[in-house]
Design a protein around this motif. Structure first.
Motif, short mmCIF file in Angstrom:
data_model
loop_
_atom_site.label_atom_id
_atom_site.label_comp_id
_atom_site.label_asym_id
_atom_site.label_seq_id
_atom_site.Cartn_x
_atom_site.Cartn_y
_atom_site.Cartn_z
N ASN A 60 109.04 -87.16 -103.88
CA ASN A 60 110.11 -88.12 -103.60
C ASN A 60 109.75 -88.92 -102.36
OD1 ASN A 60 112.47 -89.55 -103.35
ND2 ASN A 60 113.78 -87.78 -102.96
N ALA A 61 109.02 -90.01 -102.55
CA ALA A 61 108.52 -90.80 -101.42
C ALA A 61 109.61 -91.74 -100.93
CB ALA A 61 107.27 -91.57 -101.83
N ARG A 62 110.39 -91.25 -99.98
CA ARG A 62 111.43 -92.05 -99.34
C ARG A 62 111.34 -91.82 -97.83
NH1 ARG A 62 115.43 -88.69 -97.71
NH2 ARG A 62 115.55 -86.62 -98.69
N PRO A 63 111.78 -92.78 -97.02
CA PRO A 63 111.70 -92.61 -95.57
C PRO A 63 112.41 -91.33 -95.12
CG PRO A 63 112.21 -94.88 -96.10
CD PRO A 63 112.29 -94.12 -97.38
N GLY A 64 111.71 -90.54 -94.30
CA GLY A 64 112.27 -89.30 -93.78
C GLY A 64 111.92 -88.07 -94.57
N GLN A 65 111.23 -88.23 -95.71
CA GLN A 65 110.89 -87.07 -96.53
C GLN A 65 109.78 -86.24 -95.87
OE1 GLN A 65 112.59 -85.88 -98.75
NE2 GLN A 65 111.54 -85.22 -100.60
N ASN A 85 103.75 -96.89 -100.11
CA ASN A 85 103.28 -97.58 -98.91
C ASN A 85 103.97 -97.08 -97.64
OD1 ASN A 85 101.32 -99.44 -98.01
ND2 ASN A 85 102.87 -100.99 -97.64
N LEU A 86 104.43 -95.82 -97.65
CA LEU A 86 105.01 -95.22 -96.45
C LEU A 86 103.92 -94.60 -95.60
CD1 LEU A 86 108.15 -93.50 -98.03
CD2 LEU A 86 108.09 -95.64 -96.74
N CYS A 87 104.17 -94.49 -94.30
CA CYS A 87 103.18 -93.98 -93.36
C CYS A 87 103.49 -92.54 -92.95
CB CYS A 87 103.16 -94.84 -92.09
SG CYS A 87 102.19 -96.35 -92.24
N LEU A 88 102.41 -91.75 -92.71
CA LEU A 88 102.60 -90.47 -92.06
C LEU A 88 103.21 -90.72 -90.68
CD1 LEU A 88 99.41 -88.34 -92.81
CD2 LEU A 88 101.69 -88.10 -93.79
N LEU A 128 105.99 -83.28 -89.63
CA LEU A 128 105.35 -84.42 -90.27
C LEU A 128 106.21 -84.89 -91.43
CD1 LEU A 128 102.68 -86.11 -90.28
CD2 LEU A 128 101.81 -84.48 -91.97
N ILE A 129 106.46 -86.20 -91.48
CA ILE A 129 107.23 -86.82 -92.54
C ILE A 129 106.51 -88.10 -92.97
CG2 ILE A 129 109.43 -85.90 -91.67
CD1 ILE A 129 110.00 -88.75 -90.55
N VAL A 130 107.09 -88.80 -93.96
CA VAL A 130 106.68 -90.18 -94.23
C VAL A 130 107.83 -91.09 -93.84
CG1 VAL A 130 104.95 -89.79 -96.02
CG2 VAL A 130 107.36 -89.90 -96.67
N PHE A 131 107.47 -92.29 -93.36
CA PHE A 131 108.49 -93.23 -92.91
C PHE A 131 107.93 -94.65 -93.06
CE2 PHE A 131 111.83 -94.94 -90.13
CZ PHE A 131 112.90 -94.13 -90.50
N ARG A 132 108.83 -95.62 -92.94
CA ARG A 132 108.37 -97.01 -92.99
C ARG A 132 107.38 -97.26 -91.86
NH1 ARG A 132 113.83 -97.37 -94.37
NH2 ARG A 132 114.39 -97.45 -92.17
N CYS A 133 106.31 -97.96 -92.15
CA CYS A 133 105.25 -98.19 -91.16
C CYS A 133 105.77 -99.11 -90.06
CB CYS A 133 104.02 -98.79 -91.84
SG CYS A 133 103.33 -97.73 -93.15
N ALA A 134 105.69 -98.62 -88.82
CA ALA A 134 106.21 -99.39 -87.70
C ALA A 134 105.18 -99.58 -86.59
CB ALA A 134 107.45 -98.70 -87.13
N GLY A 135 104.04 -98.89 -86.67
CA GLY A 135 102.98 -99.07 -85.68
C GLY A 135 103.14 -98.26 -84.42
N GLY A 136 104.14 -97.35 -84.37
CA GLY A 136 104.33 -96.54 -83.18
C GLY A 136 103.23 -95.51 -82.99
N ASN A 137 103.16 -94.95 -81.77
CA ASN A 137 102.14 -93.95 -81.48
C ASN A 137 102.28 -92.71 -82.34
OD1 ASN A 137 101.15 -95.64 -79.54
ND2 ASN A 137 102.09 -94.57 -77.82
N ASN A 138 103.49 -92.41 -82.82
CA ASN A 138 103.70 -91.25 -83.68
C ASN A 138 103.28 -91.52 -85.12
OD1 ASN A 138 105.90 -93.06 -83.96
ND2 ASN A 138 107.18 -91.44 -84.81
N GLN A 139 102.71 -92.70 -85.38
CA GLN A 139 102.15 -93.02 -86.70
C GLN A 139 100.66 -93.34 -86.62
OE1 GLN A 139 104.42 -96.19 -88.57
NE2 GLN A 139 106.16 -94.85 -88.99
#
Length: 278
Positions: A256-261, A165-168, A180-191
């Motif tokens: 390895n789906a972890r924030p910052g990958q 459930n990580l976001c691009l 491009l990475i995956v990170f916790r979904c925060a709703g920012g413009n970069n997501q």
């Protein structure tokens, strides 16, 4: 008595009229096409009027629908990848004869024109009811959504979620060259990402770009100024996001789906680290 009381009812009614008036018997036909992948992405144009494609005979490789072969009726394209070679059965619908369809064409065109006009009216009315501002970006494939904060052309688009459930995410914000990475979904413009009709995946005022047009597994994906290059063109295939340049998939590095990958390009294999939802 009102037969149609809302714009949407008018559209439905006129659509039925257009379908009735414009309908004409079509002649179905079949033909076969052969397409081979030498390990990379290969495609060919489908005949006009294609309605469906089936794999008739696998000649070599592992041919799996939407993984190593598929078709896109919006582009009229048949493609293979990852060594798949096969013979395909292509179903087409022929044009009806002039004598049987000519009298219906004018009425159908008129009805369709009326539908288009009423649909536009209904769309504007819906926006007036539901929104009190005009901060919309005309995305090609998604409902228009308002985001009042639009620095640098951002503030619009949709989150794309993947494994765990990580976001691009464009690492470090919307700056050219950031990866491009995956990170916790925060709703920012970069997501917030948007697919366009010409195959771009836009984020803010930039495009997803395969670094240097590399064909290699492990090639980086960056935010870059949109330039129309093949390394900035993408297609959606099921839950995969593929490069039109070589058919490879967006892939979470090492699964390895972890924030910052990092999210890289890799041969499509159907793994969970290559599946996305938008």
């Amino acid at each position: 008595m009102k037969v149609f009381s809302t714009p949407s009812n008018w559209v439905c009614g006129l659509t039925a009229v257009a379908m009735t008036l414009g309908a004409a018997p079509a002649r179905a036909a079949e033909q076969t096409m052969e397409l081979r992948s030498g390990g990379g992405y290969e495609s060919t144009r489908l005949p006009k009027g294609t309605t469906e494609v089936e794999l008739e005979q696998q000649l070599s490789g592992a041919c799996r629908f939407n993984r190593s072969w598929g078709y896109d009726l919006s582009k009229m394209e048949l493609w293979v990848n990852s060594g798949c070679a096969a013979r395909f059965k292509v179903m087409t619908s022929g044009e009806s004869s002039e004598s049987s369809s000519g009298s219906n064409t004018g009425a159908a065109v008129a009805a369709v024109a009326a539908i288009a006009g009423l649909a536009l009216i209904a769309s504007h009315a819906s926006k007036d009811r539901d929104q009190s501002n005009n901060n919309y970006y005309p995305d090609d494939n998604y409902p228009q959504r308002p985001y009042p904060d639009r620095p640098g052309g951002g503030g619009w688009g949709n989150q794309i979620r993947g494994m765990n459930n990580l976001c691009l995410d464009i690492e470090g914000g919307l700056r050219q060259g950031n990866q491009l990475i995956v990170f916790r979904c925060a709703g920012g413009n970069n997501q917030r990402f948007s697919f366009t009709r010409n195959g771009e995946v836009r984020v803010g005022n930039m495009c997803l770009d395969v670094d240097g047009g590399s064909q290699n597994d492990g090639a980086r994906v960056l935010a870059w100024q949109c330039n129309g290059g093949q390394n900035q063109r993408w297609m959606r295939s099921g839950n995969q996001i593929r490069s039109q340049m070589n058919g490879k998939c967006l892939d979470i590095r090492d699964g390895n789906a972890r924030p910052g990958q990092q999210v890289l390009m890799w041969r499509c294999n159907g793994g969970q680290n290559q599946r996305w939802w938008w």
